[in-house]
Structure formats: structure tokens, C-alpha cells
Design a protein around this motif. Structure first.
Motif, PDB file in Angstrom:
ATOM      1  N   GLY A 179      -3.095 -64.984   8.989  1.00  0.00           N
ATOM      2  CA  GLY A 179      -4.075 -65.546   8.080  1.00  0.00           C
ATOM      3  C   GLY A 179      -4.830 -66.685   8.737  1.00  0.00           C
ATOM      4  N   ARG A 228      -3.693 -66.001  -2.907  1.00  0.00           N
ATOM      5  CA  ARG A 228      -2.379 -65.825  -3.544  1.00  0.00           C
ATOM      6  C   ARG A 228      -1.344 -65.317  -2.555  1.00  0.00           C
ATOM      7  NH1 ARG A 228      -3.203 -67.156  -8.541  1.00  0.00           N
ATOM      8  NH2 ARG A 228      -5.244 -66.847  -9.510  1.00  0.00           N
ATOM      9  N   ASN A 229      -1.803 -64.642  -1.512  1.00  0.00           N
ATOM     10  CA  ASN A 229      -0.909 -64.230  -0.439  1.00  0.00           C
ATOM     11  C   ASN A 229      -0.899 -65.343   0.605  1.00  0.00           C
ATOM     12  OD1 ASN A 229       0.190 -63.111   1.960  1.00  0.00           O
ATOM     13  ND2 ASN A 229      -0.336 -61.052   1.273  1.00  0.00           N
ATOM     14  N   TRP A 230       0.163 -66.150   0.610  1.00  0.00           N
ATOM     15  CA  TRP A 230       0.197 -67.336   1.447  1.00  0.00           C
ATOM     16  C   TRP A 230       0.142 -67.030   2.930  1.00  0.00           C
ATOM     17  CZ3 TRP A 230       4.781 -70.300  -1.301  1.00  0.00           C
ATOM     18  CH2 TRP A 230       4.390 -70.587  -2.626  1.00  0.00           C
ATOM     19  N   THR A 231       0.675 -65.902   3.331  1.00  0.00           N
ATOM     20  CA  THR A 231       0.720 -65.601   4.757  1.00  0.00           C
ATOM     21  C   THR A 231      -0.597 -65.050   5.286  1.00  0.00           C
ATOM     22  OG1 THR A 231       1.618 -63.391   4.317  1.00  0.00           O
ATOM     23  CG2 THR A 231       3.200 -65.183   4.724  1.00  0.00           C
ATOM     24  N   ARG A 232      -1.356 -64.369   4.445  1.00  0.00           N
ATOM     25  CA  ARG A 232      -2.592 -63.736   4.912  1.00  0.00           C
ATOM     26  C   ARG A 232      -3.861 -64.394   4.394  1.00  0.00           C
ATOM     27  NH1 ARG A 232      -2.047 -59.457   7.920  1.00  0.00           N
ATOM     28  NH2 ARG A 232      -0.069 -58.335   8.011  1.00  0.00           N
ATOM     29  N   GLY A 233      -3.746 -65.167   3.336  1.00  0.00           N
ATOM     30  CA  GLY A 233      -4.916 -65.830   2.792  1.00  0.00           C
ATOM     31  C   GLY A 233      -5.322 -67.049   3.602  1.00  0.00           C
ATOM     32  N   ASN A 282      -3.476 -73.778  -0.160  1.00  0.00           N
ATOM     33  CA  ASN A 282      -3.629 -72.321  -0.156  1.00  0.00           C
ATOM     34  C   ASN A 282      -4.799 -71.892  -1.027  1.00  0.00           C
ATOM     35  OD1 ASN A 282      -1.202 -71.608   1.441  1.00  0.00           O
ATOM     36  ND2 ASN A 282      -0.120 -72.546  -0.275  1.00  0.00           N
TER      37      ASN A 282
END
Length: 256
Positions: free
Chosen positions: A232, A188-193, A185
Motif C-alpha cells: 500500500g 478500510r484495508n490497512w495494508t493496501r490502502g 489510514n
């Protein structure tokens, strides 16, 4: 010296052009004359064979550069396997005349192509990466564009290139496992990064090469591959050569 050794051992064994006398000189798969450039990575010979250039991904200037280098020229084809792909194209490294430098290496050295990381032969892969690195250092061809290498923190910019082959640089903030997949990753935003995904089988390849994926946490890396994803952007790693470790203070977009 420590940085050079680390980069060399960790991934691609990147070396100077002089390290290998004749890189990518695989078994000869015949000769021919180029009748036409079909697209940015394929040519047609006068005997009707369509040849796909192994080891590179095209840029905006690749087709024009190929036409300049190959149209009407006699060529020798070299590869470890001459089995056609599902489109009937024969994959090969292309050489002209008595020159032992492949056309692929010439394109890379001018910034007219990007390394695809599909070549598994270490000597050949290292030579291709060295050619690309030299073009990056000199800011030649596609590398004159600051956006040629994407910033891993700019997820929207990467996602806009979905379906395209991209080169991305950034710091791995965390390494997480979910089911059979491992995620590197970069946000910090796992779904959108932006994230790199690695299957269990490929993870084992990294482990076998002495590179625990967890060791990449907090490291700066350069990754390359096809961008996919919805919320993401994602690049799936299938080969070790898709990743390069970068020095902590190395300028963005330069590298070895």
C-alpha cells in the motif's frame, strides 16, 4: 470565519499575500548571475556555484519557467544557512533585481511548482502556500490537470507514483498506533490502502502544536510528500506543513 480560524491555527497559518510585507527575506548569502539552469530546481551561477531553490518541488513546466525567469539575470540569494548539501548545492531563495518576491513564489503563483513544506519559518511557509493556493483556485499551470491532486481512496493510482512527490486529499478513516509509528489510514484495508505514517518524535511535534493526532480521525485533509511503500502507498510526515485541514464541504482540489 470559524473555518478560516481553524485552518490557520491548526497547521500552516495560511494567510493572504498582504499579511507579510517581505516574506522569505532571510539573510543575504551573496549575489551572482545565472549562467545556466541545471535542472528543474537548480541553477548555476557564473562563479560556478550551484543553487538549489528552497521550498518547492518541480512540475513538468518548472525548468522551462526557470529558464525564462533567470537565464542571464543577476540574482540575490537569501537563506538562513548557506551550508551546501551533500551534492555541493547551496539552498536559497532567489530574488531578481529590486523585486522582494522570490522566484519560488512566482513559480508557485503560476502553477509551475508545488510547495515542498520544507520551510519551517511560519511567515515564509504561509506566503508560499498562499501563492500555491491562488494558482489552485485559478487552475493555473499544473493545477489544470485534475490528477495533480490524488484521491486518497485511489490507492493504486498513488502507488503508481512511488518515488515521486505527490499531493493527496482524502478523509482519515482511522488513527492507529503500531510500535513507534502512528498511522493515519485513508482506506478500510490497512495494508493496501493509502496511509500517512508519523514517527513518535514527529507525533510529539504535533502534540506540542496542540494537534493531537487522534483529532484528525474523520477529518478531510490534504497531505504532501514522497510516496513509498509496497503493498500500500505511504507518505511519511516529517513536518507539520505537510498536512492541511480541509473544510467538510470544500471542493476537492481547491482549498485555502
Amino acid at each position: 470565519m470559524t473555518r478560516l480560524l481553524h485552518l490557520t491555527v491548526a497547521f500552516l497559518f495560511i494567510a493572504d499575500h498582504t499579511a507579510f510585507a517581505t516574506p522569505c527575506l532571510f539573510e543575504s548569502q551573496g549575489e551572482g548571475r545565472v549562467a545556466a539552469v541545471v535542472d528543474a530546481r537548480s541553477v548555476r551561477l557564473d562563479d560556478g556555484r550551484e543553487i538549489r531553490l528552497t521550498g518547492i518541488e518541480p512540475t513538468a513546466t518548472t525548468k522551462q519557467a526557470l529558464a525564462s525567469l533567470l537565464t542571464g539575470r543577476g540574482v540575490t540569494l537569501r537563506s538562513a544557512d548557506d551550508t551546501p548539501d551533500r551534492y555541493g548545492r547551496q539552498g536559497a531563495f532567489i530574488f531578481t533585481g529590486e523585486d522582494d518576491t522570490s522566484v519560488q513564489a512566482k513559480l508557485l503563483a503560476k502553477g509551475d511548482a508545488i510547495v515542498s513544506a520544507e520551510v519551517t519559518d511560519k511567515d515564509c511557509a504561509a506566503a508560499l502556500m498562499a501563492s500555491e493556493a491562488e494558482a489552485r483556485h485559478q487552475k493555473m499551470g499544473s493545477w489544470t490537470d485534475p490528477s495533480a491532486i490524488k484521491n486518497a481512496e485511489s490507492a493504486d493510482d498513488i502507488l503508481a507514483g512511488i518515488g515521486r512527490f505527490m499531493v493527496v486529499e482524502g478523509k482519515v478513516l482511522s488513527v492507529r498506533q503500531a510500535g513507534a509509528m502512528t498511522y493515519l489510514n485513508f482506506g478500510r484495508n490497512w495494508t493496501r490502502g493509502f496511509a500517512v505514517i508519523i514517527s513518535r518524535r514527529v507525533s510529539a511535534t504535533f502534540e506540542g502544536a496542540g494537534i493531537p493526532l487522534k483529532s484528525l480521525e474523520n477529518r478531510r485533509v490534504r497531505v504532501r510528500g514522497w510516496v513509498e511503500g509496497n503493498a500500500g502507498p505511504r507518505i511519511e510526515l516529517r513536518l507539520l506543513g505537510q498536512v492541511e485541514l480541509l473544510g467538510a464541504n470544500e471542493p476537492t482540489g481547491v482549498g485555502p
